[in-house]
Design a protein around this motif. Structure first.
Motif, PDB file in Angstrom:
ATOM      1  N   PRO A 139       1.240 -28.903  -4.947  1.00 56.22           N
ATOM      2  CA  PRO A 139       2.300 -28.106  -5.589  1.00 56.22           C
ATOM      3  C   PRO A 139       1.809 -26.945  -6.444  1.00 56.22           C
ATOM      4  O   PRO A 139       2.482 -25.910  -6.524  1.00 56.22           O
ATOM      5  N   PHE A 140       0.651 -27.077  -7.107  1.00 58.88           N
ATOM      6  CA  PHE A 140       0.178 -25.999  -7.973  1.00 58.88           C
ATOM      7  C   PHE A 140      -1.164 -25.424  -7.503  1.00 58.88           C
ATOM      8  O   PHE A 140      -1.928 -24.890  -8.300  1.00 58.88           O
ATOM      9  N   SER A 141      -1.422 -25.533  -6.212  1.00 57.78           N
ATOM     10  CA  SER A 141      -2.633 -24.918  -5.658  1.00 57.78           C
ATOM     11  C   SER A 141      -2.569 -23.403  -5.775  1.00 57.78           C
ATOM     12  O   SER A 141      -1.489 -22.803  -5.742  1.00 57.78           O
ATOM     13  N   ASP A 142      -3.743 -22.774  -5.909  1.00 60.28           N
ATOM     14  CA  ASP A 142      -3.810 -21.316  -5.865  1.00 60.28           C
ATOM     15  C   ASP A 142      -3.366 -20.829  -4.486  1.00 60.28           C
ATOM     16  O   ASP A 142      -3.593 -21.503  -3.472  1.00 60.28           O
ATOM     17  N   VAL A 143      -2.755 -19.653  -4.475  1.00 60.44           N
ATOM     18  CA  VAL A 143      -2.397 -18.997  -3.223  1.00 60.44           C
ATOM     19  C   VAL A 143      -3.534 -18.031  -2.892  1.00 60.44           C
ATOM     20  O   VAL A 143      -3.629 -16.938  -3.454  1.00 60.44           O
ATOM     21  N   ASP A 144      -4.433 -18.443  -2.017  1.00 63.25           N
ATOM     22  CA  ASP A 144      -5.606 -17.636  -1.676  1.00 63.25           C
ATOM     23  C   ASP A 144      -5.286 -16.757  -0.467  1.00 63.25           C
ATOM     24  O   ASP A 144      -5.061 -17.263   0.641  1.00 63.25           O
ATOM     25  N   ILE A 145      -5.270 -15.449  -0.685  1.00 63.73           N
ATOM     26  CA  ILE A 145      -4.887 -14.511   0.368  1.00 63.73           C
ATOM     27  C   ILE A 145      -5.886 -13.362   0.437  1.00 63.73           C
ATOM     28  O   ILE A 145      -6.632 -13.103  -0.514  1.00 63.73           O
ATOM     29  N   ALA A 146      -5.891 -12.698   1.568  1.00 61.14           N
ATOM     30  CA  ALA A 146      -6.721 -11.515   1.760  1.00 61.14           C
ATOM     31  C   ALA A 146      -5.876 -10.429   2.419  1.00 61.14           C
ATOM     32  O   ALA A 146      -5.161 -10.699   3.392  1.00 61.14           O
ATOM     33  N   PHE A 147      -5.943  -9.238   1.874  1.00 57.20           N
ATOM     34  CA  PHE A 147      -5.317  -8.066   2.488  1.00 57.20           C
ATOM     35  C   PHE A 147      -6.396  -7.339   3.273  1.00 57.20           C
ATOM     36  O   PHE A 147      -7.465  -7.025   2.743  1.00 57.20           O
ATOM     37  N   LEU A 148      -6.111  -7.062   4.526  1.00 56.17           N
ATOM     38  CA  LEU A 148      -7.095  -6.434   5.402  1.00 56.17           C
ATOM     39  C   LEU A 148      -6.562  -5.115   5.927  1.00 56.17           C
ATOM     40  O   LEU A 148      -5.432  -5.034   6.415  1.00 56.17           O
TER      41      LEU A 148
ATOM     42  N   SER B 192      -1.177   1.661   1.449  1.00 57.52           N
ATOM     43  CA  SER B 192      -1.593   0.253   1.422  1.00 57.52           C
ATOM     44  C   SER B 192      -1.858  -0.206  -0.005  1.00 57.52           C
ATOM     45  O   SER B 192      -1.555  -1.357  -0.363  1.00 57.52           O
ATOM     46  N   GLU B 193      -2.385   0.673  -0.847  1.00 61.26           N
ATOM     47  CA  GLU B 193      -2.602   0.321  -2.253  1.00 61.26           C
ATOM     48  C   GLU B 193      -1.277   0.017  -2.939  1.00 61.26           C
ATOM     49  O   GLU B 193      -1.162  -0.936  -3.726  1.00 61.26           O
ATOM     50  N   GLN B 194      -0.258   0.827  -2.646  1.00 61.25           N
ATOM     51  CA  GLN B 194       1.050   0.610  -3.262  1.00 61.25           C
ATOM     52  C   GLN B 194       1.670  -0.706  -2.797  1.00 61.25           C
ATOM     53  O   GLN B 194       2.251  -1.454  -3.602  1.00 61.25           O
TER      54      GLN B 194
ATOM     55  N   ARG C  73      -9.827  -5.767   1.422  1.00 60.98           N
ATOM     56  CA  ARG C  73     -11.043  -5.247   2.049  1.00 60.98           C
ATOM     57  C   ARG C  73     -10.712  -4.550   3.359  1.00 60.98           C
ATOM     58  O   ARG C  73      -9.733  -4.876   4.018  1.00 60.98           O
ATOM     59  N   SER C  74     -11.589  -3.627   3.719  1.00 63.44           N
ATOM     60  CA  SER C  74     -11.527  -3.062   5.059  1.00 63.44           C
ATOM     61  C   SER C  74     -12.196  -4.032   6.017  1.00 63.44           C
ATOM     62  O   SER C  74     -12.896  -4.973   5.593  1.00 63.44           O
ATOM     63  N   LEU C  75     -12.018  -3.809   7.290  1.00 65.83           N
ATOM     64  CA  LEU C  75     -12.598  -4.695   8.298  1.00 65.83           C
ATOM     65  C   LEU C  75     -14.117  -4.733   8.183  1.00 65.83           C
ATOM     66  O   LEU C  75     -14.732  -5.809   8.212  1.00 65.83           O
ATOM     67  N   ASP C  76     -14.750  -3.568   8.036  1.00 68.25           N
ATOM     68  CA  ASP C  76     -16.209  -3.524   7.905  1.00 68.25           C
ATOM     69  C   ASP C  76     -16.681  -4.228   6.635  1.00 68.25           C
ATOM     70  O   ASP C  76     -17.707  -4.931   6.643  1.00 68.25           O
TER      71      ASP C  76
ATOM     72  N   ILE D 228     -16.624  -8.064   7.150  1.00 68.32           N
ATOM     73  CA  ILE D 228     -17.738  -8.563   7.953  1.00 68.32           C
ATOM     74  C   ILE D 228     -19.027  -8.548   7.136  1.00 68.32           C
ATOM     75  O   ILE D 228     -19.801  -9.519   7.145  1.00 68.32           O
ATOM     76  N   ARG D 229     -19.272  -7.460   6.427  1.00 69.52           N
ATOM     77  CA  ARG D 229     -20.510  -7.354   5.641  1.00 69.52           C
ATOM     78  C   ARG D 229     -20.582  -8.435   4.558  1.00 69.52           C
ATOM     79  O   ARG D 229     -21.613  -9.085   4.380  1.00 69.52           O
ATOM     80  N   MET D 230     -19.483  -8.653   3.858  1.00 73.07           N
ATOM     81  CA  MET D 230     -19.489  -9.633   2.774  1.00 73.07           C
ATOM     82  C   MET D 230     -19.556 -11.061   3.306  1.00 73.07           C
ATOM     83  O   MET D 230     -20.169 -11.929   2.684  1.00 73.07           O
ATOM     84  N   ALA D 231     -18.958 -11.317   4.455  1.00 75.20           N
ATOM     85  CA  ALA D 231     -19.034 -12.649   5.053  1.00 75.20           C
ATOM     86  C   ALA D 231     -20.461 -12.989   5.456  1.00 75.20           C
ATOM     87  O   ALA D 231     -20.887 -14.152   5.377  1.00 75.20           O
TER      88      ALA D 231
END
Length: 350
Positions: A115-124, A133-135, A156-159, A162-165
């Motif tokens: 019920p109180f888990s963080d909502v972990d999301i990524a904008f790509l 996209s910033e707005q 993050r951008s797609l590149d 990949i680099r951070m992963a």
């Protein structure tokens, strides 16, 4: 929709996204985002109440509750995304740069939430973020915060992804369980293909070694015993994170999508799969009850909570053993099962 969510009974009783979308489209006047929050917040609270009601009626069906929480979150995020992109920041003629995908990552990506888990999301985004996209991202985050959600997010951008992963094991693991929520589907498909080809390919042995080392360090930090008086059911030895580690390894090595597929790959037998699922279901039930009892993201089975949990999960006293003793004994039995499964899984992997 995730196949896991398809098993949820009467999903519309949890949240009716179509009805809410119609209500959001009818909003007029000023301060549109605040009006959207005023519509979404009661829906989120009602959905949580319905999931809590179901758990109270079937108090040991943890997987159902965890899946329902993730499903509810999906619907709220989709509505917020559509409102941000179609009403607050509508583009008449978007370019190829102005594409955006919303991903669920980590446990939320796996389709499991308490019920109180963080909502972990990524904008790509395909390339560097545009002003549009910033707005949209900013509007969405303010909406989610106003709804009272605790959001863990990245943009993050797609590149960049990949680099951070490649460089960070935590990011790689979170993306391993990433799941499309909403937005540009082809962009997500491209990201998924590149992740497999450029990050996962030919790195399985290193990933397994690093994950097992990470697990050992976590066990040491948590006391290195599953038989502690106030166990941490998420991070402790024999807890949910140990089951997650097995699935991460199986998914990375064999690219499976579900735990059941590990049987086909020879990493679990059918009886071991049933043990895995039973232990996972029980631990998720305990975790969901813990969050509900405390009203916060709590994973430690402290003395003051053990009796409440035993009662909520319908453990009763027997001659010579109280309800709380029977509950904790069953907890430790499941923790031992997780440890046994880990040994069997790793022997199959070898």
């Amino acid at each position: 929709m995730s196949s896991r969510f398809e098993a949820i009974a009467n999903r519309r009783a949890i949240v009716d996204r179509r009805m809410l979308a119609d209500a959001l489209s009818a909003i007029e006047g000023t301060n549109l985002r605040a009006q959207s929050v005023a519509l979404l917040k009661p829906a989120l609270e009602a959905g949580r109440a319905e999931i809590a009601r179901r758990l109270s009626e079937a108090p040991q069906r943890g997987n159902d509750a965890a899946s329902a929480q993730a499903f509810l979150t999906d619907q709220i995020l989709r509505l917020a995304y559509d409102f941000s992109t179609q009403r607050l920041h509508r583009l008449g003629n978007p370019t190829a740069s102005e594409r955006l995908t919303l991903l669920a990552v980590g446990g939320y990506g796996r389709g499991e939430m308490a019920p109180f888990s963080d909502v972990d999301i990524a904008f790509l985004t395909p390339w560097k973020q545009t002003a549009w996209s910033e707005q949209v991202i900013e509007s969405m985050l303010y909406t989610l915060w106003d709804l009272g959600l605790k959001v863990g997010h990245s943009s993050r951008s797609l590149d960049e992804m990949i680099r951070m992963a490649k460089d960070d094991l935590t990011i790689r693991t979170a993306l391993l369980e990433s799941r499309y929520v909403w937005g540009d589907q082809p962009l997500y498909d491209e990201a998924s293909a590149r992740f497999q080809a450029e990050v996962v390919a030919n790195t399985a042995r290193v990933f397994v070694t690093e994950k097992l080392a990470e697990r050992d360090a976590r066990h040491k930090r948590m006391g290195d015993s599953r038989y502690v008086v106030e166990p941490n059911l998420k991070e402790g030895k024999g807890g949910l994170r140990d089951l997650h580690t097995l699935f991460w390894i199986g998914k990375y090595v064999h690219r499976v999508q579900t735990v059941a597929e590990l049987v086909d790959k020879g990493l679990l037998t059918e009886p071991e799969l049933r043990q895995f699922q039973k232990a996972e279901n029980f631990l998720w039930a305990v975790r969901c009850h813990l969050h509900s009892v405390t009203g916060r993201p709590e994973d430690r089975l402290t003395f003051d909570l053990q009796s409440d949990l035993a009662k909520r999960m319908q453990f009763s006293a027997r001659p010579g053993r109280s309800a709380v003793e029977r509950f904790m004994q069953f907890y430790f039995l499941n923790a031992k099962t997780v440890g046994d499964l880990t040994g069997l899984f790793l022997s199959h992997l070898d």
